[in-house]
Design a protein around this motif. Structure first.
Motif, PDB file in Angstrom:
ATOM      1  N   TYR A  24      35.230 -13.781   1.712  1.00 57.88           N
ATOM      2  CA  TYR A  24      36.878 -14.159   1.866  1.00 57.88           C
ATOM      3  C   TYR A  24      37.393 -15.071   2.866  1.00 57.88           C
ATOM      4  O   TYR A  24      38.901 -15.047   2.973  1.00 57.88           O
ATOM      5  N   THR A  25      36.392 -15.964   3.101  1.00 59.14           N
ATOM      6  CA  THR A  25      37.003 -17.629   3.855  1.00 59.14           C
ATOM      7  C   THR A  25      38.031 -18.229   2.789  1.00 59.14           C
ATOM      8  O   THR A  25      38.876 -18.915   3.320  1.00 59.14           O
ATOM      9  N   ARG A  26      38.278 -17.857   1.366  1.00 58.86           N
ATOM     10  CA  ARG A  26      39.555 -18.758   0.695  1.00 58.86           C
ATOM     11  C   ARG A  26      40.910 -18.175   0.891  1.00 58.86           C
ATOM     12  O   ARG A  26      41.453 -18.985   0.623  1.00 58.86           O
ATOM     13  N   PHE A  27      40.613 -17.143   1.790  1.00 57.35           N
ATOM     14  CA  PHE A  27      41.785 -16.255   1.670  1.00 57.35           C
ATOM     15  C   PHE A  27      42.182 -16.857   2.986  1.00 57.35           C
ATOM     16  O   PHE A  27      43.338 -16.073   3.793  1.00 57.35           O
ATOM     17  N   ALA A  28      41.659 -17.378   4.272  1.00 57.23           N
ATOM     18  CA  ALA A  28      41.464 -17.208   5.578  1.00 57.23           C
ATOM     19  C   ALA A  28      42.503 -19.003   5.492  1.00 57.23           C
ATOM     20  O   ALA A  28      42.962 -20.061   5.026  1.00 57.23           O
ATOM     21  N   LEU A  29      43.396 -18.267   6.304  1.00 58.32           N
ATOM     22  CA  LEU A  29      44.999 -19.586   6.469  1.00 58.32           C
ATOM     23  C   LEU A  29      44.374 -20.971   7.404  1.00 58.32           C
ATOM     24  O   LEU A  29      45.079 -21.280   7.156  1.00 58.32           O
ATOM     25  N   ARG A  30      43.535 -20.221   8.288  1.00 61.10           N
ATOM     26  CA  ARG A  30      42.996 -21.217   9.673  1.00 61.10           C
ATOM     27  C   ARG A  30      42.386 -22.744   8.530  1.00 61.10           C
ATOM     28  O   ARG A  30      42.513 -23.629   9.088  1.00 61.10           O
ATOM     29  N   GLY A  31      42.254 -22.725   7.314  1.00 61.80           N
ATOM     30  CA  GLY A  31      41.577 -23.508   6.651  1.00 61.80           C
ATOM     31  C   GLY A  31      43.009 -24.617   6.566  1.00 61.80           C
ATOM     32  O   GLY A  31      42.210 -26.108   6.399  1.00 61.80           O
ATOM     33  N   ASP A  32      44.123 -24.542   6.265  1.00 57.98           N
ATOM     34  CA  ASP A  32      44.952 -26.084   6.214  1.00 57.98           C
ATOM     35  C   ASP A  32      44.728 -26.478   7.781  1.00 57.98           C
ATOM     36  O   ASP A  32      44.657 -27.734   8.125  1.00 57.98           O
ATOM     37  N   VAL A  33      44.987 -25.520   9.350  1.00 59.58           N
ATOM     38  CA  VAL A  33      44.742 -25.982  10.077  1.00 59.58           C
ATOM     39  C   VAL A  33      43.664 -26.922  10.186  1.00 59.58           C
ATOM     40  O   VAL A  33      43.279 -27.931  10.818  1.00 59.58           O
ATOM     41  N   ARG A  34      42.460 -26.104  10.201  1.00 61.35           N
ATOM     42  CA  ARG A  34      41.559 -26.909  10.341  1.00 61.35           C
ATOM     43  C   ARG A  34      41.286 -28.196   9.551  1.00 61.35           C
ATOM     44  O   ARG A  34      40.894 -29.218   9.954  1.00 61.35           O
ATOM     45  N   SER A  35      41.532 -28.506   8.330  1.00 58.86           N
ATOM     46  CA  SER A  35      41.687 -29.693   7.656  1.00 58.86           C
ATOM     47  C   SER A  35      42.405 -31.012   8.396  1.00 58.86           C
ATOM     48  O   SER A  35      42.518 -31.797   8.350  1.00 58.86           O
ATOM     49  N   VAL A  36      43.575 -30.528   8.880  1.00 55.37           N
ATOM     50  CA  VAL A  36      44.753 -31.519   9.658  1.00 55.37           C
ATOM     51  C   VAL A  36      44.062 -31.413  10.870  1.00 55.37           C
ATOM     52  O   VAL A  36      44.160 -32.691  11.186  1.00 55.37           O
ATOM     53  N   CYS A  92      39.789  -8.010   9.413  1.00 51.21           N
ATOM     54  CA  CYS A  92      38.424  -8.240  10.143  1.00 51.21           C
ATOM     55  C   CYS A  92      38.571  -8.219  11.416  1.00 51.21           C
ATOM     56  O   CYS A  92      37.436  -7.833  12.326  1.00 51.21           O
ATOM     57  N   GLY A  93      38.907  -9.586  11.846  1.00 53.58           N
ATOM     58  CA  GLY A  93      39.624  -9.928  13.252  1.00 53.58           C
ATOM     59  C   GLY A  93      39.509  -9.537  13.715  1.00 53.58           C
ATOM     60  O   GLY A  93      39.650  -8.666  14.548  1.00 53.58           O
ATOM     61  N   ILE A  94      40.769  -7.894  13.486  1.00 56.73           N
ATOM     62  CA  ILE A  94      41.093  -7.214  14.576  1.00 56.73           C
ATOM     63  C   ILE A  94      39.692  -5.811  14.547  1.00 56.73           C
ATOM     64  O   ILE A  94      39.766  -5.430  16.057  1.00 56.73           O
ATOM     65  N   LEU A  95      38.971  -5.154  13.785  1.00 60.85           N
ATOM     66  CA  LEU A  95      38.147  -4.347  13.437  1.00 60.85           C
ATOM     67  C   LEU A  95      37.155  -5.439  14.091  1.00 60.85           C
ATOM     68  O   LEU A  95      36.385  -4.209  14.831  1.00 60.85           O
ATOM     69  N   ARG A  96      36.575  -6.071  13.633  1.00 60.63           N
ATOM     70  CA  ARG A  96      35.515  -6.781  14.953  1.00 60.63           C
ATOM     71  C   ARG A  96      35.964  -6.756  16.422  1.00 60.63           C
ATOM     72  O   ARG A  96      35.161  -6.538  16.845  1.00 60.63           O
ATOM     73  N   LYS A  97      36.536  -7.065  16.577  1.00 58.67           N
ATOM     74  CA  LYS A  97      37.056  -7.279  18.176  1.00 58.67           C
ATOM     75  C   LYS A  97      36.635  -5.769  18.671  1.00 58.67           C
ATOM     76  O   LYS A  97      36.200  -5.866  19.466  1.00 58.67           O
ATOM     77  N   LYS A  98      37.098  -4.894  17.943  1.00 61.27           N
ATOM     78  CA  LYS A  98      36.968  -3.255  18.507  1.00 61.27           C
ATOM     79  C   LYS A  98      35.184  -2.862  18.674  1.00 61.27           C
ATOM     80  O   LYS A  98      35.051  -2.055  19.278  1.00 61.27           O
ATOM     81  N   ALA A  99      35.087  -3.695  17.201  1.00 62.41           N
ATOM     82  CA  ALA A  99      33.385  -2.966  17.101  1.00 62.41           C
ATOM     83  C   ALA A  99      32.595  -4.043  17.894  1.00 62.41           C
ATOM     84  O   ALA A  99      31.559  -2.890  19.187  1.00 62.41           O
ATOM     85  N   LEU A 100      32.875  -4.841  18.415  1.00 59.41           N
ATOM     86  CA  LEU A 100      32.643  -5.310  19.540  1.00 59.41           C
ATOM     87  C   LEU A 100      32.846  -5.181  20.758  1.00 59.41           C
ATOM     88  O   LEU A 100      31.746  -5.207  21.477  1.00 59.41           O
ATOM     89  N   SER A 101      33.833  -4.907  21.367  1.00 55.17           N
ATOM     90  CA  SER A 101      33.808  -3.878  22.434  1.00 55.17           C
ATOM     91  C   SER A 101      32.761  -2.907  22.589  1.00 55.17           C
ATOM     92  O   SER A 101      32.610  -2.630  23.921  1.00 55.17           O
ATOM     93  N   GLU A 102      33.090  -1.532  21.371  1.00 58.11           N
ATOM     94  CA  GLU A 102      32.074  -0.767  21.522  1.00 58.11           C
ATOM     95  C   GLU A 102      31.212  -0.818  21.317  1.00 58.11           C
ATOM     96  O   GLU A 102      30.154  -0.403  22.201  1.00 58.11           O
ATOM     97  N   ALA A 103      30.221  -1.437  20.627  1.00 62.97           N
ATOM     98  CA  ALA A 103      29.046  -2.240  21.086  1.00 62.97           C
ATOM     99  C   ALA A 103      28.451  -2.583  22.732  1.00 62.97           C
ATOM    100  O   ALA A 103      27.440  -1.600  22.941  1.00 62.97           O
ATOM    101  N   ALA A 104      29.387  -3.304  23.239  1.00 62.98           N
ATOM    102  CA  ALA A 104      28.939  -4.188  23.667  1.00 62.98           C
ATOM    103  C   ALA A 104      29.097  -2.946  25.521  1.00 62.98           C
ATOM    104  O   ALA A 104      28.358  -2.649  26.727  1.00 62.98           O
ATOM    105  N   LYS A 105      30.194  -1.931  25.424  1.00 69.21           N
ATOM    106  CA  LYS A 105      30.462  -1.269  26.330  1.00 69.21           C
ATOM    107  C   LYS A 105      29.566  -0.228  26.283  1.00 69.21           C
ATOM    108  O   LYS A 105      28.714   0.733  27.024  1.00 69.21           O
TER     109      LYS A 105
END
Ligand code: SF4
Ligand code: ZN
Length: 311
Positions: free
Chosen positions: A238-250, A148-161
């Motif tokens: 899909y938040t439950r798959f996010a690795l960021r969750g552990d880092v966030r709580s620490v 999601c992150g990789i494709l969203r970045k690309k989509a944002l760039s395309e829409a912005a341009k």
């Protein structure tokens, strides 16, 4: 010295006799709603000025997911726009195609753009990549946030341009930024740590700016709440798959026990960035062999991902 009390029993604002609505841990100040809103807006404007994020004639594509950070960002930029000469805004929402989640946030995004009178455009994974995220992820759901992150970045760039933007503004807050620093360090990814430090570049064509990067998540939620713009929206499934969750709580535990932890982490990132700038870990960006987009290796992340997804 004891703190000043309002007759209601709550502490008084440090700047006026009104009752405080928030205790700002990093500044050790109690603030009323008026002074809190002013403080947040001034800090954001200061951050923009100090880092020369906005220049005359910029057209800024605000990445508007409809969630709290991007809503606060659009409100703030729209209200402060007259400070900058000939600068315009356009709001861009990416529809990844996530059942039971995205439709509501897109509706919220449309409402906030309309409220502040900013042109709003939606770009979808379906149109850009041929399928929704839900379909692309079949059987590999645990990779949701990476894909999601990789494709969203690309989509944002395309829409912005497509909409004539000169920059992309995203709503990353202090918590997000501090989490990213820690995640990069934990992964041993110094390259990304350095690259993220370069204010004006990333692996996309347009410069990205993060005007809320010094504002804690809690303050953004309070800002919207006071402005009457806080909405409870569904969470991405899909938040439950996010690795960021552990880092966030620490990190939030550390911040609670040692206020200022996140700000200090951001300072460390700047210092490391300065030392490593120009060294071999900060190789200049190259062009993707397949699509020509800037990237760090031979092939960009989007092309590699499309190959691995069989597209
Ligand atoms: Fe995309 Fe992951 Fe965020 Fe969901 S939680 S919108 S999958 S990055
Ligand atoms: Zn006050």
């Amino acid at each position: 010295m004891g703190e000043k009390k309002h007759p209601s029993g709550t502490p008084s604002c440090c700047c006026c006799p009104e009752p405080s609505v928030i205790y700002q841990q990093h500044s050790h100040r109690h603030l009323c709603s008026t002074h809190f809103i002013r403080d947040v807006e001034e800090r954001v404007v200061q951050g923009i000025e100090n880092n020369a994020m906005i220049r005359p004639k910029d057209r800024i594509a605000v990445a508007l997911s409809g969630g709290k950070d991007s809503t606060a960002l659009l409100l703030l930029l729209a209200h402060q726009l007259k400070r900058w000469r000939d600068v315009s805004l356009v709001a861009v929402t990416v529809d990844e195609g996530i059942e039971g989640y995205r439709n509501e946030t897109i509706k919220a995004a449309g409402q906030v753009a309309e409220k502040v009178g900013v042109e709003h455009h939606i770009i979808s994974f379906q149109d850009l990549f041929g399928d929704s995220l839900d379909i692309l992820l079949k059987g590999r759901e645990e990779q949701a946030c990476t894909v999601c992150g990789i494709l969203r970045k690309k989509a944002l760039s395309e829409a912005a341009k497509k909409n004539g933007a000169t920059k992309i503004a995203t709503g990353h807050n202090l918590d997000d930024e501090a989490q990213s620093v820690l995640m990069n360090v934990l992964r041993g990814d110094l390259m990304r740590l350095v690259r993220d430090s370069a204010a004006d570049t990333s692996d996309c064509f347009l410069p990205r700016i993060k005007p809320l990067a010094e504002i804690p998540e809690k303050e953004i939620a309070s800002y919207l709440f006071i402005k009457g713009m806080f909405l409870l929206l569904p969470e991405c499934p899909y938040t439950r798959f996010a690795l960021r969750g552990d880092v966030r709580s620490v990190l939030s535990g550390l911040e609670h026990r040692n206020p200022g932890t996140m700000l200090r982490l951001m300072e460390s990132k700047k210092t490391i960035g300065k030392y490593l700038a120009g060294s071999s870990v900060s190789d200049p960006l190259r062009r993707c062999r397949q699509c020509g987009d800037p990237c760090s290796g031979d092939t960009c992340q989007v092309c590699r991902l499309r190959q691995s997804l069989g597209r």
